[in-house]
Structure formats: C-alpha cells, structure tokens
Design an enzyme around this catalytic site. Sequence first.
Site, short mmCIF file in Angstrom:
data_model
loop_
_atom_site.label_atom_id
_atom_site.label_comp_id
_atom_site.label_asym_id
_atom_site.label_seq_id
_atom_site.Cartn_x
_atom_site.Cartn_y
_atom_site.Cartn_z
NE ARG A 1 -3.76 0.05 0.51
CZ ARG A 1 -4.83 -0.23 -0.17
NH1 ARG A 1 -5.03 0.47 -1.56
NH2 ARG A 1 -5.64 -1.29 -0.05
CG ASP B 1 -12.14 5.94 -7.39
OD1 ASP B 1 -11.32 6.03 -8.16
OD2 ASP B 1 -12.28 4.83 -6.79
CG HIS C 1 -2.99 2.99 -7.77
ND1 HIS C 1 -3.22 3.94 -6.85
CD2 HIS C 1 -4.15 2.49 -8.10
CE1 HIS C 1 -4.22 3.60 -6.12
NE2 HIS C 1 -4.86 2.52 -7.24
NE ARG D 1 -2.95 -4.46 -6.95
CZ ARG D 1 -3.92 -3.93 -6.14
NH1 ARG D 1 -3.58 -2.74 -5.86
NH2 ARG D 1 -5.10 -4.33 -6.02
CD GLU E 1 -4.87 5.42 -9.07
OE1 GLU E 1 -5.29 4.92 -10.03
OE2 GLU E 1 -5.50 6.07 -8.15
O1 TA6 Z 1 -7.44 4.13 -8.68
C1 TA6 Z 1 -8.53 4.00 -7.75
C2 TA6 Z 1 -8.87 2.88 -7.18
O2 TA6 Z 1 -9.30 1.97 -8.32
C3 TA6 Z 1 -9.92 2.95 -6.27
O3 TA6 Z 1 -11.25 2.45 -6.71
C4 TA6 Z 1 -9.44 2.23 -5.00
O4 TA6 Z 1 -10.28 1.44 -4.57
C5 TA6 Z 1 -8.04 2.04 -5.16
O5 TA6 Z 1 -7.77 2.00 -6.53
C6 TA6 Z 1 -7.10 1.25 -4.48
O6 TA6 Z 1 -7.56 -0.17 -4.96
P1 TA6 Z 1 -6.81 -1.40 -4.24
O7 TA6 Z 1 -7.09 -2.58 -4.99
O8 TA6 Z 1 -5.43 -1.11 -4.21
O9 TA6 Z 1 -7.31 -1.34 -2.58
#
Ligand code: TA6
Length: 284
Positions: free
Chosen positions: A64, A201, A156, A86, A259
């Site tokens: 994260r 988002d 991301h 990832r 992103e």
């Molecule tokens: O890029 C935004 C997103 O798709 C959100 O909808 C949010 O859930 C985030 O990514 C994080 O996703 P993750 O799967 O890393 O928890």
Amino acid sequence: MSALPPPETCDFHGLPALRLTAPDGATALISHHGAQLLSWIPAGGAERLYLSESAVFDGRQAIRGGVPVIFPQFGGKGKLRHGFARELPWEVVAARTGKDYATATLRLTDGEATRALWPHVFVAEMTVLIAGNRLDMELEVENADDKPCAFTAALHTYLRVQEVENVALQGLQGLRYRDQTDRNKEDTDRQEALVVEDELDRLYLGVKKPLLLSHPGGGAIAMEQEGFPDTVVWNPWEKKCAALKDMPRDGFRRMLCVEAAAAARPVTLEPGDTWFGRQTLVAL
Ligand code: TA6
C-alpha cells in the site's frame, strides 16, 4: 575517472529492493515485488511518495503506497482486480548510475499462474529514472503471443501530502470524468482546482496537459503523462480508509493518488507490437 557505484540491492521489510542514488543526491527505492517504487527523494528535497505505515510486505499482496504497477487490468473485481503485476516478483534486467542520473529496469513475463488469469504471452518492463528533481516512470508492454491481446494499466502513484484538505490539483478543468464513487456517472470538471474534502475516485478522460499539485508552504509537484490517456485521482477518505487494513486510520490525510492510466478503453496490441505509458513527476 572513477566508476560510479551501481545501484545496490537491499532488504526492505524482508523483500529485495533496489536503491538508486543519483550523483546529485536524488534517491529512489524499488521493490522487486511488483516493480513497485516505494520512495522517491529528489535532490536536496524530502520524500514525495506516500507509503503506508501499515503496508504489508508478505511478497504476495500489493504494497500500500509508492507506485503500484497495475497490469493487465485496472479496477474490476475478483482475482484480476488491479491486475497481477503488483503481486508478483519482477526481475531486475538493468540498473545503472550515470553522470547525472540513476535508472533501473525490471521485467515481468508470463508464467503458468499469469496465463491462468490472463491467457497471453507478454513481456512487461518497468523503468524508473531519477535525475535532480525529476522522476520518470515508464511501463512498456510487448505482446509476445501469436494472437492479439487487450489490457488496461496504470501507475497508481501515491503522492505524500502534509494534509490532503490543503492541497490543490490544477490542470483538470474542462475535462470529462467518470465518478467511480457514483456508478461511473460522467460529468465535466468545472473547478479551476480540485480540492479534496471527501471521498474522491474520478477517472479523467483524455488528459493531455501537465497537472500541478500544490500545497501551501510545501513543495509542489508537476506531473506529465504520455501514452496513458487517462488520469485517476483517488482518496478513500475516512470511512473507506478505516476499512483498509493496510492503512492507518488517518492515512487518507497524508496521501493523494494521481494515477496515469489507460483505463477507460483497453489498449489492444497485435502480435509482436509494443505499447508504452510514461508518468513524469517534477518536484518544485
Ligand atoms: O485507482 C483508484 C482505485 O481503483 C479505487 O477505486 C480504490 O479502491 C483504489 O484504487 C485502491 O485499490 P486497491 O485494490 O489497491 O485497494
């Protein structure tokens, strides 16, 4: 002339990582797991990426923070949510320190596990280059199969901020976006600057101009992208953040994801063809 020391491999929370140090003092840390950039400190500056204090480094799940590489699927549900890139170890194929830069390239190719999820033969390479106040990240994908493939992808990027409510993101005015918190409803951004005061988002379409993230009293970051047509801006805010086990409760205050993405429409590659997407950050 004495040779410049090559980038070093180190251990970061039990995972192998590559530390880049440019001669001007800029540094970056890239985990082999996910080819994920976890730290970027521009020359003479401070950390610019957010890495959660509760991030999990188990070599399986995504870390994260930093810059997770999303491939071959952006978003969605199930095992392919945000892709497998990832969650897998990448191989370092090049690492070098130059006169005024440091760079590394990591590679991921298909295997039985990836083909079970996404039936394609591919070569993906992630290159990170740091120089002075600049960071370049490039994802390249080659279709090494004998049939066409289609994918979505993103870098991301989790940017570190002192207090998310105080930052302003400029450059999105006039663009169409899909609100991913509201069934992808489309709208046009009319604000001169985007200010985050709640869960956000948004998938912005056709982003061609540079973006500027500024904080009062703090440094700004200019961002540019090439090859990636879309930009996603994400902050989970209080409630969604509390539901994320790998983020502290107030973590949402310290980050904003901006992103570079190819998400609204898949990239299609014919056999033997290559695509690339790049995101450049400049610390001001
Ligand atoms: O890029 C935004 C997103 O798709 C959100 O909808 C949010 O859930 C985030 O990514 C994080 O996703 P993750 O799967 O890393 O928890």
